[in-house]
Write a protein that holds these residues in place. Sequence first.
Motif, PDB file in Angstrom:
ATOM      1  N   VAL A   1       1.139  -1.350  -0.002  1.00 30.32           N
ATOM      2  CA  VAL A   1      -0.352  -0.149  -0.294  1.00 30.32           C
ATOM      3  C   VAL A   1       0.933   1.027  -0.035  1.00 30.32           C
ATOM      4  CG1 VAL A   1      -2.127   1.220   1.002  1.00 30.32           C
ATOM      5  CG2 VAL A   1      -1.894  -1.198   1.435  1.00 30.32           C
ATOM      6  N   SER A   2       0.775   2.159  -0.710  1.00 26.23           N
ATOM      7  CA  SER A   2       1.850   3.272  -1.675  1.00 26.23           C
ATOM      8  C   SER A   2       0.794   4.408  -1.227  1.00 26.23           C
ATOM      9  CB  SER A   2       2.481   2.998  -2.408  1.00 26.23           C
ATOM     10  OG  SER A   2       3.026   4.353  -2.953  1.00 26.23           O
ATOM     11  N   SER A   3       1.677   5.511  -0.372  1.00 28.49           N
ATOM     12  CA  SER A   3       1.524   7.177  -0.975  1.00 28.49           C
ATOM     13  C   SER A   3       2.157   7.599  -1.851  1.00 28.49           C
ATOM     14  CB  SER A   3       0.463   7.166   0.523  1.00 28.49           C
ATOM     15  OG  SER A   3       1.871   7.930   1.099  1.00 28.49           O
ATOM     16  N   ALA A   4       2.132   6.800  -2.497  1.00 29.98           N
ATOM     17  CA  ALA A   4       3.089   8.399  -3.746  1.00 29.98           C
ATOM     18  C   ALA A   4       2.010   8.492  -4.906  1.00 29.98           C
ATOM     19  CB  ALA A   4       3.622   7.037  -4.716  1.00 29.98           C
ATOM     20  N   GLY A   5       0.635   7.892  -4.856  1.00 33.73           N
ATOM     21  CA  GLY A   5       0.282   8.727  -5.680  1.00 33.73           C
ATOM     22  C   GLY A   5       0.415   8.314  -7.356  1.00 33.73           C
ATOM     23  N   PHE A   6       0.659   7.181  -7.422  1.00 36.57           N
ATOM     24  CA  PHE A   6       0.879   5.967  -9.111  1.00 36.57           C
ATOM     25  C   PHE A   6      -0.289   5.602  -9.220  1.00 36.57           C
ATOM     26  CE2 PHE A   6       4.732   4.487  -6.881  1.00 36.57           C
ATOM     27  CZ  PHE A   6       5.899   5.609  -7.506  1.00 36.57           C
ATOM     28  N   VAL A   7      -0.121   5.661 -10.312  1.00 39.86           N
ATOM     29  CA  VAL A   7      -1.710   5.424 -11.307  1.00 39.86           C
ATOM     30  C   VAL A   7      -1.061   4.908 -12.609  1.00 39.86           C
ATOM     31  CG1 VAL A   7      -2.991   6.591 -12.960  1.00 39.86           C
ATOM     32  CG2 VAL A   7      -2.903   7.086 -10.510  1.00 39.86           C
ATOM     33  N   VAL A   8      -1.557   3.444 -12.791  1.00 38.82           N
ATOM     34  CA  VAL A   8      -1.421   2.210 -14.223  1.00 38.82           C
ATOM     35  C   VAL A   8      -1.238   3.936 -15.011  1.00 38.82           C
ATOM     36  CG1 VAL A   8      -2.055   0.454 -15.505  1.00 38.82           C
ATOM     37  CG2 VAL A   8      -1.857   0.344 -12.722  1.00 38.82           C
ATOM     38  N   PRO A   9      -0.718   3.460 -16.432  1.00 39.73           N
ATOM     39  CA  PRO A   9      -1.307   4.806 -17.163  1.00 39.73           C
ATOM     40  C   PRO A   9      -2.564   3.730 -18.074  1.00 39.73           C
ATOM     41  CG  PRO A   9       1.023   3.521 -17.617  1.00 39.73           C
ATOM     42  CD  PRO A   9       0.528   3.098 -16.163  1.00 39.73           C
ATOM     43  N   GLY A  10      -3.273   5.024 -18.023  1.00 43.31           N
ATOM     44  CA  GLY A  10      -4.467   4.899 -19.060  1.00 43.31           C
ATOM     45  C   GLY A  10      -5.533   4.585 -17.811  1.00 43.31           C
ATOM     46  N   ASP A  11      -5.447   4.398 -16.415  1.00 44.03           N
ATOM     47  CA  ASP A  11      -6.383   5.683 -15.484  1.00 44.03           C
ATOM     48  C   ASP A  11      -6.227   6.570 -14.969  1.00 44.03           C
ATOM     49  OD1 ASP A  11      -7.449   2.054 -14.755  1.00 44.03           O
ATOM     50  OD2 ASP A  11      -6.096   2.586 -12.838  1.00 44.03           O
ATOM     51  N   ALA A  12      -7.575   6.709 -13.983  1.00 40.93           N
ATOM     52  CA  ALA A  12      -7.971   8.107 -14.125  1.00 40.93           C
ATOM     53  C   ALA A  12      -6.815   8.881 -13.044  1.00 40.93           C
ATOM     54  CB  ALA A  12      -9.111   8.182 -13.644  1.00 40.93           C
ATOM     55  N   PRO A  13      -6.241   9.898 -13.524  1.00 40.76           N
ATOM     56  CA  PRO A  13      -5.101  10.895 -12.830  1.00 40.76           C
ATOM     57  C   PRO A  13      -5.958  11.205 -11.424  1.00 40.76           C
ATOM     58  CG  PRO A  13      -5.109  11.413 -14.836  1.00 40.76           C
ATOM     59  CD  PRO A  13      -6.901  11.009 -14.171  1.00 40.76           C
ATOM     60  N   PHE A  14      -4.808  10.877 -10.234  1.00 37.38           N
ATOM     61  CA  PHE A  14      -5.093  10.984  -8.908  1.00 37.38           C
ATOM     62  C   PHE A  14      -5.436  12.979  -9.202  1.00 37.38           C
ATOM     63  CE2 PHE A  14      -3.423   8.000  -6.785  1.00 37.38           C
ATOM     64  CZ  PHE A  14      -4.454   7.384  -6.240  1.00 37.38           C
ATOM     65  N   ARG A  15      -6.652  13.911  -8.902  1.00 44.97           N
ATOM     66  CA  ARG A  15      -6.906  15.271  -8.897  1.00 44.97           C
ATOM     67  C   ARG A  15      -6.317  16.218  -7.501  1.00 44.97           C
ATOM     68  NH1 ARG A  15     -12.931  16.118  -9.413  1.00 44.97           N
ATOM     69  NH2 ARG A  15     -12.941  14.198  -7.892  1.00 44.97           N
ATOM     70  N   ASP A  16      -5.719  16.890  -8.287  1.00 48.83           N
ATOM     71  CA  ASP A  16      -4.747  18.603  -6.737  1.00 48.83           C
ATOM     72  C   ASP A  16      -6.427  18.833  -6.470  1.00 48.83           C
ATOM     73  OD1 ASP A  16      -2.652  17.439  -7.211  1.00 48.83           O
ATOM     74  OD2 ASP A  16      -1.903  19.125  -9.101  1.00 48.83           O
ATOM     75  N   SER A  17      -7.181  19.290  -7.159  1.00 44.18           N
ATOM     76  CA  SER A  17      -8.307  20.121  -6.901  1.00 44.18           C
ATOM     77  C   SER A  17      -9.018  19.499  -5.960  1.00 44.18           C
ATOM     78  CB  SER A  17      -8.974  20.346  -8.082  1.00 44.18           C
ATOM     79  OG  SER A  17      -9.558  18.850  -8.769  1.00 44.18           O
ATOM     80  N   VAL A  18      -8.995  18.518  -6.006  1.00 42.76           N
ATOM     81  CA  VAL A  18      -9.831  18.112  -4.426  1.00 42.76           C
ATOM     82  C   VAL A  18      -9.602  18.581  -2.939  1.00 42.76           C
ATOM     83  CG1 VAL A  18     -10.779  15.806  -2.844  1.00 42.76           C
ATOM     84  CG2 VAL A  18     -10.499  15.430  -5.454  1.00 42.76           C
ATOM     85  N   ARG A  19     -11.376  18.872  -2.350  1.00 47.20           N
ATOM     86  CA  ARG A  19      -9.997  20.042  -1.359  1.00 47.20           C
ATOM     87  C   ARG A  19      -9.786  19.354  -0.051  1.00 47.20           C
ATOM     88  NH1 ARG A  19     -13.584  24.492   0.269  1.00 47.20           N
ATOM     89  NH2 ARG A  19     -11.789  25.193   2.074  1.00 47.20           N
ATOM     90  N   GLY A  20      -9.023  19.618   0.273  1.00 42.45           N
ATOM     91  CA  GLY A  20      -8.399  18.326   1.773  1.00 42.45           C
ATOM     92  C   GLY A  20      -7.576  17.296   1.395  1.00 42.45           C
ATOM     93  N   GLY A  21      -7.648  17.401   0.242  1.00 42.69           N
ATOM     94  CA  GLY A  21      -6.543  16.086  -0.853  1.00 42.69           C
ATOM     95  C   GLY A  21      -7.200  14.935  -1.096  1.00 42.69           C
ATOM     96  N   ASP A  22      -7.104  14.469  -2.856  1.00 45.79           N
ATOM     97  CA  ASP A  22      -8.009  13.540  -2.703  1.00 45.79           C
ATOM     98  C   ASP A  22      -8.207  12.242  -2.273  1.00 45.79           C
ATOM     99  OD1 ASP A  22      -8.735  11.445  -5.057  1.00 45.79           O
ATOM    100  OD2 ASP A  22      -7.989  12.653  -6.619  1.00 45.79           O
ATOM    101  N   TYR A  23      -9.587  11.426  -1.550  1.00 52.58           N
ATOM    102  CA  TYR A  23      -9.275  10.318  -1.389  1.00 52.58           C
ATOM    103  C   TYR A  23      -9.208   9.227  -1.820  1.00 52.58           C
ATOM    104  CZ  TYR A  23     -13.957  12.259  -2.088  1.00 52.58           C
ATOM    105  OH  TYR A  23     -15.175  11.703  -2.540  1.00 52.58           O
ATOM    106  N   SER A  24      -9.765   9.268  -3.235  1.00 54.24           N
ATOM    107  CA  SER A  24      -9.429   7.793  -3.909  1.00 54.24           C
ATOM    108  C   SER A  24      -8.488   7.041  -4.619  1.00 54.24           C
ATOM    109  CB  SER A  24     -10.127   8.434  -5.486  1.00 54.24           C
ATOM    110  OG  SER A  24      -9.332   9.167  -6.297  1.00 54.24           O
TER     111      SER A  24
END
Lengths: 82, 166
Positions: free
Chosen positions: B49-72
Amino acid sequence: MQTVGLAQAEIEKRGIPTASITMLPDITRKIRPPRALAVPYPLGFPLGEANNPVLQTEILLTLMALLERDDVPVLEEFRVKG
Amino acid sequence: MLPSTAMAETRNLSVTLRVFLKTYRWRKIDPVPMTRLAKPLSECRVALVSSAGFVVPGDAPFRDSVRGGDYSYRVIPADTDVQALEEYHRSDSFSHEGVDEDRNMGLPLDRLHELAAAGVISSVAPRHVSLMGSITAPGRLVERTLPEVGVLLISDKVDVALMVPV
């Protein structure tokens, strides 16, 4: 450290033993995840050094050794072998 | 050459981050849960379980715009080419040099495969979990995301989870 610590608590609570790496042991002491290994590297470098599989593996083995501990919360320090 | 031989002590960090670390109301885990390791590691299936914000190519990116942090969260399948992962952690509170150079720094999937091949662990879990770190408002993370992560790991019959923050 908090995101991972909270995830760790939830997973451990559901019956899966966990251990985490930390670069900020003072913060980890406040959050209190079940088992944590403090590594002597800056934020961004939890596995020590890029493209150094020997060091990365040593960190993982030390981390997994903490899984034997049941005296939670555990916070140990990783020391590089001389 | 190691980036530093000293622990990442707070005095080495930026003033803004130091003030944040000192004044932020950290969530205290209480009581501390504990599950005993039921069998030897050599018989365990291990997930990361990593909190590095990694995404498999083609998956939806994490979003900076989520207030308080992207919790997905994102799933990283075990057969992913770890070096091809995209990094969406935008925090400037740490150097991204390590994960830029070697994705194993944030998700040591190659190392885990080697440990399974060597028989140190029984197997690499089929799915690993990627979170975004630096979440300052963790309510939705705790209430919505993490229970789903727990169910995912249980359904994959994971015996051990190793957690990697950046």
